[in-house]
Design an enzyme around this catalytic site. Structure first.
Site, PDB file in Angstrom:
ATOM      1  N   TYR A  73     -15.526   6.705   0.732  1.00  6.97           N
ATOM      2  CA  TYR A  73     -14.458   5.489   1.126  1.00  6.97           C
ATOM      3  C   TYR A  73     -15.224   4.064   0.407  1.00  6.97           C
ATOM      4  O   TYR A  73     -15.631   4.368   0.275  1.00  6.97           O
ATOM      5  CB  TYR A  73     -14.395   5.142   2.374  1.00  6.97           C
ATOM      6  N   SER A 223      -3.941   9.404   9.138  1.00  6.30           N
ATOM      7  CA  SER A 223      -2.477   8.340   8.893  1.00  6.30           C
ATOM      8  C   SER A 223      -1.795   8.319   9.837  1.00  6.30           C
ATOM      9  O   SER A 223      -0.169   9.467   9.653  1.00  6.30           O
ATOM     10  CB  SER A 223      -2.262  10.280   7.603  1.00  6.30           C
ATOM     11  N   PRO A 224      -1.877   7.421  11.141  1.00  4.63           N
ATOM     12  CA  PRO A 224      -0.525   7.877  12.136  1.00  4.63           C
ATOM     13  C   PRO A 224       0.192   6.756  11.177  1.00  4.63           C
ATOM     14  O   PRO A 224       1.234   7.180  12.288  1.00  4.63           O
ATOM     15  CB  PRO A 224      -1.523   7.346  13.100  1.00  4.63           C
ATOM     16  N   ALA A 226       1.896   7.477   8.649  1.00  4.82           N
ATOM     17  CA  ALA A 226       2.206   8.135   7.473  1.00  4.82           C
ATOM     18  C   ALA A 226       1.990   7.582   6.269  1.00  4.82           C
ATOM     19  O   ALA A 226       2.667   6.784   5.586  1.00  4.82           O
ATOM     20  CB  ALA A 226       3.354   8.168   7.244  1.00  4.82           C
ATOM     21  N   GLN A 227       0.787   6.283   5.781  1.00  3.45           N
ATOM     22  CA  GLN A 227       0.501   5.316   4.985  1.00  3.45           C
ATOM     23  C   GLN A 227       1.458   4.509   5.055  1.00  3.45           C
ATOM     24  O   GLN A 227       1.351   3.673   3.974  1.00  3.45           O
ATOM     25  CB  GLN A 227       0.456   6.195   3.655  1.00  3.45           C
ATOM     26  N   LEU A 230       5.541   4.384   8.216  1.00  5.98           N
ATOM     27  CA  LEU A 230       7.205   4.834   9.863  1.00  5.98           C
ATOM     28  C   LEU A 230       6.540   3.479  10.106  1.00  5.98           C
ATOM     29  O   LEU A 230       8.029   3.192  10.629  1.00  5.98           O
ATOM     30  CB  LEU A 230       6.098   5.544  10.665  1.00  5.98           C
ATOM     31  N   LYS A 233       8.658  -0.829   6.694  1.00  5.18           N
ATOM     32  CA  LYS A 233       9.198  -1.956   5.235  1.00  5.18           C
ATOM     33  C   LYS A 233       9.465  -1.571   4.296  1.00  5.18           C
ATOM     34  O   LYS A 233       9.331  -2.451   3.430  1.00  5.18           O
ATOM     35  CB  LYS A 233       7.316  -2.365   5.424  1.00  5.18           C
TER      36      LYS A 233
END
Length: 337
Positions: A73, A223-224, A226-227, A230, A233
């Site tokens: 990362y 990714s809870p 969805a990046q 969700l 915004k």
């Protein structure tokens, strides 16, 4: 009182699978810290560093102490920033807190054998300035040598370098095989970290979620949100920046709108934001620990608001049904190996 605070903190924790390790019901993903290949509009500067530090501090202030990173990362390793934040927090505030750090082993093609797992973990511990971590995971299935990697996880436990071990992006078949192999060594498989959100529910459809529930393995959901899609915004006229724009197109965001509207409506009833509703939907599945990525203090504080309440069963089912009408989203391809 201190006793009441301690009791509240304990109530906010869950065991990782069959291990003795406990983490907060929601964690923080540190992928974006220092990254210039996918996040941060390909740039990293002191302003973004300060914001990431704010995210860390706000998480601790909110009672969230579980942080997930990986050796791959960040072009500037996120693990080194996490180490710095932990150290600075303890030096400046005197807080008596213990961060539960999870990191991952990259199953690169040239890495062979169980010793490579332990060696990589020792390097990660050096970057983190820790003698051990809470959770060590195989980041993805290797092209070969997977049995050696699993033995390497057990070796790491026996050497006291990690409290619990897990896998990531593992299919049901691979998950069951890893569980059985570790069981022979007397080591529980604590977790499987996979892509899972309201609009990406492959773990429900490919047997991974049911296998985790059956075997007592915690599903950690990356990714809870969805990046970020969700959170509500983004719109067809305001798509995400960078590589995400190729996945979450104006056409997709148009189809997503009815779901976002209903999430917002439910949130208003609870006094919660869409982000908090979506994270709570995952927590309501039981045996799921979401790890949204926090870039700043405001996001971290908002994530904490997903805890301490629960959507009703009918609301959970309604959102799943609405999400099914949106259509499939592309996931991380290694999960199909």
């Amino acid at each position: 009182s201190a006793a009441a605070v301690a009791a509240a903190e304990e109530e906010n924790k869950v065991k990782l699978g069959g291990s003795e390790s406990k983490v907060t019901k929601l964690g923080i993903g540190a992928w974006s810290w220092g990254d210039t290949t996918y996040w941060n509009d390909f740039q990293w500067d002191d302003r973004k560093l300060k914001a990431a530090k704010g995210a860390f501090d706000a998480s601790i202030d909110s009672g969230i102490t579980f942080f997930d990173t990986a050796e791959v990362y960040g072009s500037r390793p996120s693990s080194s920033f996490l180490s710095r934040f932990i150290k600075e927090r303890k030096q400046t505030s005197g807080d008596d807190f213990e961060a539960a750090v999870a990191t991952k082993y990259a199953a690169l093609p040239w890495r062979l054998g169980r010793q490579s797992v332990v060696s990589a973990l020792r390097d990660s511990l050096d970057r983190l300035s820790l003698s051990s971590v809470e959770l060590y995971q195989l980041h993805w299935p290797g092209l070969w040598g997977n049995e050696g990697y699993i033995d390497g996880l057990a070796d790491a436990v026996e050497q006291g370098l990690v409290k619990a071990v897990g896998v990531s992006n593992y299919s049901e078949k691979r998950l069951r095989a890893a569980y059985e192999q570790l069981k022979k060594r007397g080591v529980p498989l604590a977790s499987n970290q996979v892509n899972y959100s309201l609009i990406y529910r492959q773990p429900e459809e490919n047997g991974v979620k049911s296998a985790c529930d059956e075997l007592g393995i915690t599903l950690i959901a990356y990714s809870p949100l969805a990046q970020g899609v969700l959170t509500g915004k983004y719109t067809p006229d305001n798509v995400p920046s960078g590589p995400r724009s190729r996945i979450y197109t104006p056409e997709f965001l148009t189809k997503l709108r009815p779901l976002i509207d209903r999430i917002t409506e439910l949130g208003n009833g609870y006094g919660k934001t869409p982000t908090q509703v979506v994270l709570n939907w995952l927590i309501a599945q039981d045996n799921v620990v979401p790890i949204p990525g926090a870039k700043n203090a405001e996001q971290a504080k908002e994530f904490a608001g997903a805890l301490g309440w629960k959507l009703s069963d009918d609301e959970v089912a309604e959102l799943r049904s609405l999400a099914s009408e949106v259509g499939p989203v592309v996931g991380f391809p290694v999960e199909k190996l």
